[in-house]
Design an enzyme around this catalytic site. Structure first.
Site, mmCIF file in Angstrom:
data_model
loop_
_atom_site.group_PDB
_atom_site.id
_atom_site.type_symbol
_atom_site.label_atom_id
_atom_site.label_comp_id
_atom_site.label_asym_id
_atom_site.label_seq_id
_atom_site.Cartn_x
_atom_site.Cartn_y
_atom_site.Cartn_z
ATOM 1 N N CYS A 216 0.773 -1.168 -0.011
ATOM 2 C CA CYS A 216 0.032 -0.075 -0.036
ATOM 3 C C CYS A 216 0.941 1.198 -0.088
ATOM 4 O O CYS A 216 1.976 1.336 0.706
ATOM 5 C CB CYS A 216 -0.803 0.045 1.295
ATOM 6 S SG CYS A 216 -2.172 1.255 1.443
ATOM 7 N N ASN B 221 -9.605 3.031 2.901
ATOM 8 C CA ASN B 221 -9.185 4.346 3.010
ATOM 9 C C ASN B 221 -8.392 4.803 1.706
ATOM 10 O O ASN B 221 -7.564 5.846 1.730
ATOM 11 C CB ASN B 221 -8.118 4.527 4.321
ATOM 12 C CG ASN B 221 -6.954 3.486 4.266
ATOM 13 O OD1 ASN B 221 -6.894 2.642 3.410
ATOM 14 N ND2 ASN B 221 -6.059 3.556 5.180
ATOM 15 N N LEU C 58 -7.976 8.934 -4.314
ATOM 16 C CA LEU C 58 -7.414 9.940 -5.391
ATOM 17 C C LEU C 58 -7.689 11.482 -5.073
ATOM 18 O O LEU C 58 -8.623 11.798 -4.646
ATOM 19 C CB LEU C 58 -8.130 9.849 -6.679
ATOM 20 C CG LEU C 58 -7.551 8.913 -7.881
ATOM 21 C CD1 LEU C 58 -8.195 9.021 -8.923
ATOM 22 C CD2 LEU C 58 -6.141 9.253 -8.211
ATOM 23 N N HIS D 257 -3.335 7.094 -3.632
ATOM 24 C CA HIS D 257 -3.288 6.208 -2.615
ATOM 25 C C HIS D 257 -3.952 5.023 -2.731
ATOM 26 O O HIS D 257 -5.003 4.826 -2.690
ATOM 27 C CB HIS D 257 -3.646 6.871 -0.931
ATOM 28 C CG HIS D 257 -3.697 5.953 0.157
ATOM 29 N ND1 HIS D 257 -4.345 6.027 1.200
ATOM 30 C CD2 HIS D 257 -2.628 5.046 0.492
ATOM 31 C CE1 HIS D 257 -4.007 5.194 2.048
ATOM 32 N NE2 HIS D 257 -2.870 4.452 1.802
ATOM 33 N N HIS E 152 4.309 2.058 1.980
ATOM 34 C CA HIS E 152 4.406 2.225 3.275
ATOM 35 C C HIS E 152 4.000 0.816 4.090
ATOM 36 O O HIS E 152 3.640 0.861 5.338
ATOM 37 C CB HIS E 152 3.448 3.285 3.893
ATOM 38 C CG HIS E 152 2.075 3.757 3.400
ATOM 39 N ND1 HIS E 152 1.625 4.843 2.966
ATOM 40 C CD2 HIS E 152 1.185 2.804 3.293
ATOM 41 C CE1 HIS E 152 0.407 4.862 2.799
ATOM 42 N NE2 HIS E 152 0.066 3.370 2.829
ATOM 43 N N ASN E 153 3.875 -0.328 3.422
ATOM 44 C CA ASN E 153 3.500 -1.588 4.161
ATOM 45 C C ASN E 153 4.536 -2.464 3.327
ATOM 46 O O ASN E 153 4.095 -3.017 1.974
ATOM 47 C CB ASN E 153 2.084 -2.079 3.674
ATOM 48 C CG ASN E 153 1.316 -1.587 4.724
ATOM 49 O OD1 ASN E 153 1.388 -0.960 5.647
ATOM 50 N ND2 ASN E 153 0.011 -1.891 4.365
ATOM 51 N N GLY F 280 -2.870 13.087 4.510
ATOM 52 C CA GLY F 280 -3.649 13.279 5.886
ATOM 53 C C GLY F 280 -5.039 12.571 5.699
ATOM 54 O O GLY F 280 -4.995 11.760 4.828
ATOM 55 N N HIS G 190 3.313 7.346 8.196
ATOM 56 C CA HIS G 190 2.856 7.009 6.828
ATOM 57 C C HIS G 190 1.602 8.002 6.788
ATOM 58 O O HIS G 190 1.059 7.830 5.680
ATOM 59 C CB HIS G 190 2.954 5.633 6.590
ATOM 60 C CG HIS G 190 1.175 5.116 7.165
ATOM 61 N ND1 HIS G 190 1.251 5.185 8.398
ATOM 62 C CD2 HIS G 190 0.358 4.512 6.419
ATOM 63 C CE1 HIS G 190 -0.171 4.602 8.433
ATOM 64 N NE2 HIS G 190 -0.463 4.289 7.426
#
Lengths: 485, 136
Positions: free
Chosen positions: A102, A206, A209, A239, A333-334, A383, A408
């Site tokens: 992710c 979560n 775009l 994301h 971030h994973n 955020g 992250h």
């Protein structure tokens, strides 16, 4: 959930240590990066217990770390970083998570807010139509049986060679979007079956775009290197992750490791921490499969990037050259990475698990693209939906303290059910629109679950990473358009 | 009898499922899981699949059972509203599941589930109760 009552020692204003003596079996202490104010939320749940549990992993060095966006996850805390020696340590699929790679990517444009503002609704509509999103969304790409293996080995490069994006995109993607050592034979048929129709889809939860504008620039020289030139400049943020393919790989290998753990006499306090030696057949197989899933996720974000560019140019009436739309950077971030770090003054090869944590390598590191050699690796911290996002850079201190890692995202503080009690999707939509943010989603209740109030304030989170020096704030963006999966 | 209740978890969602037998608790966990994904009142029983899962113990069996259903949802868009467990011995499970292919125009989809997790996963054969947290 019960409050955590374990011991916590203040190291300084932003660093809190869980002593190794807290639980028998901890091989290193825990270390949480947080302000005193944030700590209250953190102690309200069992995330610190998870930090302590991660410290049980064989071969773990230095600390079981938690970034300031730490929150209660499954097995590992979200925001957790664990580095283990590859010579005698373990790799844990739970330390990567179900959504392997992710991650986030940020595109810059040559356009200012004023030029985009009159067309923002049309732009968000075009992005919503151009990029499949939501639960069960299927992509526009039809992969043949053999092709999925190519995607798993070549990641972003596969996408670019098939017309999705530009060769330059590869340069500014972590691992160039193509992690070596990926072996599709180690990925189950089920994982491929799940992944094949989902390439080029955003997914749900979560993932999002975002059309954003630069709200503030804190380090103009560094920002300039990234192509972040002035306030009001329009940016695009993507994301998402490896979709069903990654979820299946994670589940498959948790089973493999649970079945094999007895053989290696490994005992961990939570089954979700199932692990095997990095150098065991099971460990090696997982790493080869995880890399496939990571490459799939990069290919996924690369395909999405292509449709984002298409939609943007069509609505704004610009060609790609005029619009800019260069990829600033793409971070995972994973993920688990094999990296060299200093441990007690000696170079050591480590398997660094980042579970809801971002690599943050400093200026001059060989893995940072030449373009950023003097400023450090860009770090992208989204955020929540209604608030701001940040661009940071990695630092030397991150290399010394956190194995080149930082936070992250904002990090949840409220459960999805609690978030829904705070506000209904429709009210959130109205509130966002009153603040000039256009939202499109196929799922109104999902929108409520992602309400701002459900998250920590990302400004506080990045504030801690900046104050401690594990990354530096370069620029802030605010959303003007959001597509929620 | 209540079939399941949701558990709040910060990042994720979970449930506790009950039954007159452990087999029924596993079936109710599946029902609860699909209720998290979609409004099952609008789902008809027009398709069925027979599923067999074999694992090392009752906990792994719960994990594998639910993840098998998530896999079927992912690849075939199948929403199941009823699962009849025909064989259950704590290590093996055979069930016939009934439901319908998801049609976004008729079925209200609430949220996707990435996977069942082992975190806090509990199987209590005394109380015929199971507990599971999902990654959503």
């Amino acid at each position: 959930m019960a409050k955590w009552n374990g011991p916590l020692e203040k190291v300084d204003e932003y660093r809190w240590r869980i002593p190794q003596s807290y639980k028998q079996g901890m091989r290193v202490p825990g270390l949480i990066y947080a302000s005193r104010q944030m700590l209250e939320n953190i102690l309200d749940e069992q995330a610190p217990e998870q930090v302590a549990n991660v410290a049980f992993l064989p071969g773990i060095v230095h600390y079981s770390l938690a970034m300031p966006d730490i929150h209660w996850g499954y097995g590992f805390p979200i925001g957790g970083v664990a580095a283990v020696r590859i010579k005698d340590g373990v790799v844990s699929p739970g330390g990567v998570g179900f959504d392997i790679n992710c991650g986030v990517r940020l595109l810059r444009t040559n356009l200012q807010y004023e030029e985009v503002k009159p067309k923002i609704s049309a732009l968000v509509d075009a992005l919503y139509q151009g990029v499949p999103s939501g639960v069960g969304s299927e992509g526009k790409i039809r992969l043949k049986r053999q092709e999925i293996d190519d995607v798993l080995v070549r990641g972003s490069r596969w996408a670019v060679e098939h017309g999705f994006g530009r060769p330059d995109d590869l340069v500014t993607t972590e691992e160039k979007g193509e992690m070596p050592g990926a072996n599709p034979e180690k990925v189950s048929g089920r994982a491929k079956e799940r992944g094949a129709p989902q390439l080029g889809t955003l997914g749900s939860g979560n993932h999002f775009l975002e059309v954003a504008v630069v709200d503030n620039i804190y380090e103009p020289e560094t920002a300039k290197v990234m192509g972040i030139d002035q306030k009001g400049q329009v940016m695009l943020l993507i994301h998402c992750g490896s979709r069903g393919l990654g979820h299946q790989v994670a589940g498959d290998y948790i089973k493999v490791m649970l079945d094999a753990m007895d053989e290696y006499r490994i005992d961990v306090p939570d089954r979700q921490l199932a692990c095997c030696p990095v150098n065991s057949p099971q460990g090696k197989d997982y790493i080869a499969a995880m890399r496939c899933a990571a490459n799939f996720a990069w290919a996924n974000r690369q395909c999405i990037t292509h449709w984002v560019r298409e939609a943007f140019c069509r609505v704004l009436g610009k060609c790609e050259e005029e619009a800019g739309l260069e990829l600033i950077y793409d971070v995972a971030h994973n993920i688990a990475k094999i990296e060299e770090h200093d441990v007690d003054g000696k170079k050591e090869t480590l398997c660094v698990h980042r579970k809801g944590a971002t690599r943050a390598f400093p200026a001059g590191h060989p893995d940072v693209p030449a373009k950023y050699a003097k400023v450090g690796q860009p770090v992208l911290i989204p955020g929540d939906m209604g608030r701001v996002s940040y661009v940071l850079v990695g630092t030397d201190l991150a290399m010394k303290e956190t194995f080149g890692s930082t936070c992250h995202g904002a990090g949840r503080v409220k459960s999805r059910a609690a978030a829904k009690k705070l506000a209904r999707g429709r009210d959130i939509l109205k509130d966002l629109e009153s603040r000039g943010i256009v939202v499109r989603t196929g799922n109104m209740s999902g929108l409520a679950e992602e309400a701002s109030q459900a998250y920590k304030d990302v400004t506080e989170v990045v504030g801690v990473t900046h104050s401690t020096g594990i990354s530096r704030i370069v620029a802030k963006t605010r959303p003007i358009g959001v597509i929620k999966g | 009898m209540r079939r399941y209740r949701l558990i709040e978890h910060t990042a994720d969602t979970g449930l506790v499922a009950y039954g007159k037998s452990l087999a029924e608790a596993y079936a109710n966990a599946a029902y609860g899981m699909f209720s998290i994904i979609a409004d099952l009142r609008r789902v008809s029983e027009v398709e069925s699949r027979t599923i067999e899962v074999n694992e090392r113990d009752k906990e792994s069996l719960l994990f594998a059972w639910l993840n098998h259903l998530i896999y079927l949802f992912d690849v075939e868009s199948l929403l199941f509203k009823r699962c009849d467990v025909t064989l259950f011995d704590g290590k093996s499970l055979v069930a016939t599941c009934y439901g319908e292919k998801c049609d976004p125009s008729r079925h209200h989809i609430r949220i996707g589930i990435k996977s069942a997790t082992y975190h806090m996963l509990t199987v209590d054969p005394e109380k015929n109760l199971v507990k599971v947290i999902f990654d959503v």
